[in-house]
Motif scaffolding. Structure first.
Motif, short mmCIF file in Angstrom:
data_model
loop_
_atom_site.label_atom_id
_atom_site.label_comp_id
_atom_site.label_asym_id
_atom_site.label_seq_id
_atom_site.Cartn_x
_atom_site.Cartn_y
_atom_site.Cartn_z
N GLY A 200 1.08 -1.48 0.04
CA GLY A 200 0.09 -0.23 0.08
C GLY A 200 0.70 1.44 -0.31
N LYS A 201 0.61 2.32 -0.52
CA LYS A 201 0.87 3.16 -1.13
C LYS A 201 1.71 4.02 1.09
CE LYS A 201 -1.38 4.56 -5.13
NZ LYS A 201 -1.78 6.80 -5.38
N THR A 202 0.10 3.93 2.02
CA THR A 202 0.59 4.23 3.28
C THR A 202 1.88 3.94 3.88
OG1 THR A 202 -2.05 5.32 3.97
CG2 THR A 202 -0.06 4.56 5.17
N GLU A 203 1.54 2.24 3.30
CA GLU A 203 3.12 1.49 3.82
C GLU A 203 4.66 1.75 3.09
OE1 GLU A 203 0.32 0.54 2.92
OE2 GLU A 203 -0.75 -1.16 3.81
N GLY A 204 4.16 2.35 2.20
CA GLY A 204 5.19 2.43 1.26
C GLY A 204 6.28 4.03 2.43
N ALA A 205 5.22 4.30 1.83
CA ALA A 205 5.78 5.73 2.72
C ALA A 205 6.30 6.04 3.65
CB ALA A 205 4.66 6.98 2.27
N MET A 206 5.57 5.40 4.80
CA MET A 206 6.51 5.53 6.30
C MET A 206 7.63 4.50 5.92
SD MET A 206 4.24 6.70 7.18
CE MET A 206 4.18 8.35 6.79
#
Length: 229
Positions: A200-206
């Motif tokens: 996911g985008k949030t997982e990747g960003a964090m």
């Protein structure tokens, strides 16, 4: 053959082809164990051994890929920027999560090194195993570690994190994508972040953000260890 093996194009082409084969096998098989990084590394080793080509000859071209590690890590800033509002709202949990991850990793290495009677040189070499290769190499080299061992430990840790991250997130029932990303980034740096981006985008960003913060914290902790010993 010797001249061809020593050219820039040989090492670069071999690396790209091996990675492409690894990605193809992983996608077609769908098996977690068929990790593209493991397959690519195995193919490169087998090719070099089979053709009698030294690592030094291969690295003439392979070093170009290594050189791109830094810029590739920096590119993760785009995913972080896209989630900047979420980061502003949760900066304290993010910072504390990174601190907990870095301290736990370093403390685990210190305890295990003491248990197995490893030397200070080996301990320093393993301390930055959970941060990205450019930062880990710099930490190891500046504190008298063995860079080749550090790189091997970083790669092994990253591949292990890449393979097990989805399973561990489900096992411990981590529902918050921020928490999942922070945990993956703190433990498995760039390779883990690649898997986090798939999740996911949030997982990747964090996870991408955690690479930088944990790198800084680990550098400070390694400095403290070097001073202590």
């Amino acid at each position: 053959m010797s001249e061809l093996a020593s050219s820039v194009f040989f090492g670069l082409t071999l690396t790209v082809l091996a990675y492409w084969v690894g990605m193809t096998i992983q996608k077609k098989s769908g098996l977690v164990i068929c990790n593209h990084m493991i397959i690519a590394a195995g193919l490169i080793v087998l090719t070099l051994k089979g053709l009698g080509i030294s690592y030094e000859q291969y690295y003439v071209g392979g070093s170009i890929v290594n050189m791109l590690l830094g810029p590739a890590t920096a590119c993760m800033a785009l995913a972080i920027y896209q989630k900047r509002e979420l980061l502003k709202e949760n900066w304290l949990p993010v910072l504390l999560g990174c601190l907990a991850g870095a301290v736990t990793t370093v403390a685990t290495v210190l305890v295990m090194s003491r248990m197995f009677g490893l030397s200070g040189e080996m301990t320093v070499s393993l301390l930055p195993k959970s941060v990205t290769t450019p930062i880990a190499s710099a930490i190891s080299e500046s504190h008298g570690g063995i860079v080749s061992i550090t790189v091997a430990a970083v790669i092994f840790t990253g591949i292990l994190g890449n393979l097990t991250a989805p399973f561990l997130v489900k096992l411990f029932r981590v529902k918050d994508p921020m928490a999942a990303g922070l945990g993956i980034g703190a433990c498995a740096h760039g390779m883990g972040t690649a898997k986090a981006l798939e999740m996911g985008k949030t997982e990747g960003a964090m996870s991408g953000l955690t690479i930088g913060i944990c790198g800084i914290i680990t550098s400070i902790l390694a400095l403290g260890f070097a001073w202590f010993v």
